[in-house]
Write a protein that holds these residues in place. Structure first.
Motif, PDB file in Angstrom:
ATOM      1  N   UNK A   2       4.439 -37.613  62.296  1.00 14.59           N
ATOM      2  CA  UNK A   2       5.782 -37.199  61.891  1.00 14.59           C
ATOM      3  C   UNK A   2       6.720 -38.379  61.669  1.00 14.59           C
ATOM      4  N   UNK A   3       7.758 -38.144  60.856  1.00 17.37           N
ATOM      5  CA  UNK A   3       8.722 -39.198  60.514  1.00 17.37           C
ATOM      6  C   UNK A   3       9.854 -39.227  61.532  1.00 17.37           C
ATOM      7  N   UNK A   4       9.488 -39.431  62.787  1.00 16.34           N
ATOM      8  CA  UNK A   4      10.452 -39.374  63.885  1.00 16.34           C
ATOM      9  C   UNK A   4      11.269 -40.657  63.967  1.00 16.34           C
ATOM     10  N   UNK A   5      12.550 -40.504  64.190  1.00 15.79           N
ATOM     11  CA  UNK A   5      13.463 -41.634  64.367  1.00 15.79           C
ATOM     12  C   UNK A   5      14.329 -41.376  65.601  1.00 15.79           C
ATOM     13  N   UNK A   6      14.869 -42.453  66.191  1.00 11.43           N
ATOM     14  CA  UNK A   6      14.801 -43.845  65.758  1.00 11.43           C
ATOM     15  C   UNK A   6      13.419 -44.434  66.021  1.00 11.43           C
ATOM     16  N   UNK A   7      13.059 -45.381  65.203  1.00 12.87           N
ATOM     17  CA  UNK A   7      11.804 -46.109  65.382  1.00 12.87           C
ATOM     18  C   UNK A   7      12.127 -47.592  65.334  1.00 12.87           C
ATOM     19  N   UNK A   8      11.925 -48.252  66.466  1.00 11.54           N
ATOM     20  CA  UNK A   8      12.137 -49.692  66.556  1.00 11.54           C
ATOM     21  C   UNK A   8      10.828 -50.409  66.263  1.00 11.54           C
ATOM     22  N   UNK A  53       7.655 -61.987  59.920  1.00 12.96           N
ATOM     23  CA  UNK A  53       7.771 -60.525  59.848  1.00 12.96           C
ATOM     24  C   UNK A  53       6.482 -59.827  60.288  1.00 12.96           C
ATOM     25  N   UNK A  54       5.661 -60.535  61.060  1.00 10.16           N
ATOM     26  CA  UNK A  54       4.464 -59.929  61.648  1.00 10.16           C
ATOM     27  C   UNK A  54       4.886 -58.958  62.741  1.00 10.16           C
ATOM     28  N   UNK A  55       4.362 -57.719  62.732  1.00 15.77           N
ATOM     29  CA  UNK A  55       4.725 -56.748  63.763  1.00 15.77           C
ATOM     30  C   UNK A  55       4.255 -57.196  65.145  1.00 15.77           C
ATOM     31  N   UNK A  56       5.137 -57.067  66.117  1.00 15.94           N
ATOM     32  CA  UNK A  56       4.813 -57.401  67.503  1.00 15.94           C
ATOM     33  C   UNK A  56       4.593 -56.147  68.340  1.00 15.94           C
ATOM     34  N   UNK A  57       5.222 -55.046  67.926  1.00 23.73           N
ATOM     35  CA  UNK A  57       5.111 -53.798  68.664  1.00 23.73           C
ATOM     36  C   UNK A  57       6.181 -52.830  68.203  1.00 23.73           C
ATOM     37  N   UNK A  58       6.129 -51.610  68.731  1.00 19.53           N
ATOM     38  CA  UNK A  58       7.101 -50.584  68.335  1.00 19.53           C
ATOM     39  C   UNK A  58       7.576 -49.808  69.551  1.00 19.53           C
ATOM     40  N   UNK A  59       8.676 -49.127  69.361  1.00 20.27           N
ATOM     41  CA  UNK A  59       9.189 -48.176  70.349  1.00 20.27           C
ATOM     42  C   UNK A  59       9.845 -47.023  69.593  1.00 20.27           C
ATOM     43  N   UNK A  60       9.763 -45.825  70.168  1.00 15.41           N
ATOM     44  CA  UNK A  60      10.479 -44.696  69.603  1.00 15.41           C
ATOM     45  C   UNK A  60       9.557 -43.519  69.338  1.00 15.41           C
ATOM     46  N   UNK A  61      10.192 -42.364  69.072  1.00 12.53           N
ATOM     47  CA  UNK A  61      11.615 -42.134  68.842  1.00 12.53           C
ATOM     48  C   UNK A  61      12.438 -41.920  70.109  1.00 12.53           C
ATOM     49  N   UNK A  62      11.750 -41.697  71.241  1.00 11.78           N
ATOM     50  CA  UNK A  62      12.474 -41.505  72.503  1.00 11.78           C
ATOM     51  C   UNK A  62      11.553 -41.895  73.654  1.00 11.78           C
ATOM     52  N   UNK A  63      12.111 -42.183  74.834  1.00 12.45           N
ATOM     53  CA  UNK A  63      11.263 -42.488  75.993  1.00 12.45           C
ATOM     54  C   UNK A  63      10.325 -41.325  76.310  1.00 12.45           C
ATOM     55  N   UNK A  64       9.170 -41.649  76.892  1.00 12.46           N
ATOM     56  CA  UNK A  64       8.158 -40.619  77.137  1.00 12.46           C
ATOM     57  C   UNK A  64       8.681 -39.490  78.009  1.00 12.46           C
ATOM     58  N   UNK A  93       7.487 -53.204  77.789  1.00  8.81           N
ATOM     59  CA  UNK A  93       7.016 -53.566  76.446  1.00  8.81           C
ATOM     60  C   UNK A  93       7.375 -54.993  76.050  1.00  8.81           C
ATOM     61  N   UNK A  94       8.538 -55.458  76.443  1.00 14.08           N
ATOM     62  CA  UNK A  94       9.033 -56.745  75.958  1.00 14.08           C
ATOM     63  C   UNK A  94       8.087 -57.909  76.261  1.00 14.08           C
ATOM     64  N   UNK A  95       7.503 -57.994  77.464  1.00 16.78           N
ATOM     65  CA  UNK A  95       6.559 -59.100  77.700  1.00 16.78           C
ATOM     66  C   UNK A  95       5.369 -59.088  76.738  1.00 16.78           C
ATOM     67  N   UNK A  96       4.902 -57.905  76.352  1.00 15.49           N
ATOM     68  CA  UNK A  96       3.811 -57.811  75.377  1.00 15.49           C
ATOM     69  C   UNK A  96       4.262 -58.352  74.015  1.00 15.49           C
ATOM     70  N   UNK A  97       5.483 -58.021  73.634  1.00 17.22           N
ATOM     71  CA  UNK A  97       6.000 -58.498  72.354  1.00 17.22           C
ATOM     72  C   UNK A  97       6.182 -60.014  72.367  1.00 17.22           C
ATOM     73  N   UNK A  98       6.635 -60.527  73.506  1.00 11.59           N
ATOM     74  CA  UNK A  98       6.813 -61.973  73.620  1.00 11.59           C
ATOM     75  C   UNK A  98       5.464 -62.675  73.496  1.00 11.59           C
ATOM     76  N   UNK A  99       4.447 -62.165  74.187  1.00  7.14           N
ATOM     77  CA  UNK A  99       3.114 -62.778  74.102  1.00  7.14           C
ATOM     78  C   UNK A  99       2.571 -62.731  72.677  1.00  7.14           C
ATOM     79  N   UNK A 100       2.798 -61.618  72.007  1.00  5.65           N
ATOM     80  CA  UNK A 100       2.341 -61.481  70.616  1.00  5.65           C
ATOM     81  C   UNK A 100       3.031 -62.492  69.707  1.00  5.65           C
ATOM     82  N   UNK A 101       4.282 -62.790  69.987  1.00  2.66           N
ATOM     83  CA  UNK A 101       5.027 -63.732  69.146  1.00  2.66           C
ATOM     84  C   UNK A 101       4.556 -65.171  69.319  1.00  2.66           C
TER      85      UNK A 101
END
Length: 207
Positions: free
Chosen positions: A130-136, A144-155, A197-205
């Protein structure tokens, strides 16, 4: 991931707005009794008007100190690109918190794009089809390499919404209950997830 890497181009980023610009876009739409983007109706316009008040107060949500410290230690620039629209209640609740968090880091820039104006990006980042938003979409700022995503809402809020849908409420009642639950959470569930999530994104970067 290769297709997704090519979807978000410098041209897409050039069409994006900072949170302040997005807020002004929503205010202008409300003043014209409209919503944002290409999909227009009186119903969506009314939702957008209601959401504007939510966004303006939610930007003041208390921030989790551990997450703020983590954000301030981000070593490489990240671009947080958020798919959104003015009529979306989940975006009204969560986008201001994301913007306030991004403000805490010199290395993170948050930008917004409209779902209806970026269909290829939206199609690349569906949620359960589905086209659920917001999508971070967190991106390496230079490549512009993707590091990760979040959304549309917390679990935890997603679980609540799924249970709510089983009640088959009238649409406005469903929206009201869902938004009320999200507002009562006051950005805490979102921040708890980003703390993970943020530490995973940092490692990916760094790779």
């Amino acid at each position: 991931m290769e297709a997704q890497q090519n979807i978000i181009t410098p041209e897409v980023v050039a069409q994006s707005l900072p949170f302040s610009g997005y807020l002004e876009l929503v205010r202008a739409a409300v003043a014209q009794e409209k919503t944002t983007g290409l999909e227009q109706s009186a119903f969506l316009a009314q939702l957008t008007k209601d959401n504007l008040a939510i966004m303006e107060r939610t930007y003041q949500t208390p921030l989790e100190p551990d997450l703020v410290n983590l954000l301030r230690e981000v070593p490489r620039p990240q671009l947080w690109l958020v798919l959104t629209e003015g009529w979306c209640g989940d975006a009204a609740v969560h986008l201001p918190v994301l913007a306030a968090l991004a403000d805490q880091s010199a290395e993170i820039e948050l930008r917004t794009v409209l779902r209806s104006e970026q269909p290829a990006v939206m199609d690349a980042y569906l949620t359960n089809g589905g086209k659920s938003i917001p999508k971070l979409i967190a991106l390496h700022a230079q490549t512009l390499q993707p590091l990760g995503t979040w959304g549309p809402r917390p679990q935890v809020l997603q679980d609540y919404v799924l249970e709510l849908k089983k009640q088959e409420l009238p649409l406005l009642d469903f929206i009201k209950k869902s938004l009320q639950h999200s507002e009562e959470d006051n950005g805490q569930a979102l921040q708890a997830e980003l703390l993970h999530l943020l530490p995973h994104w940092v490692r990916a970067s760094l790779t």
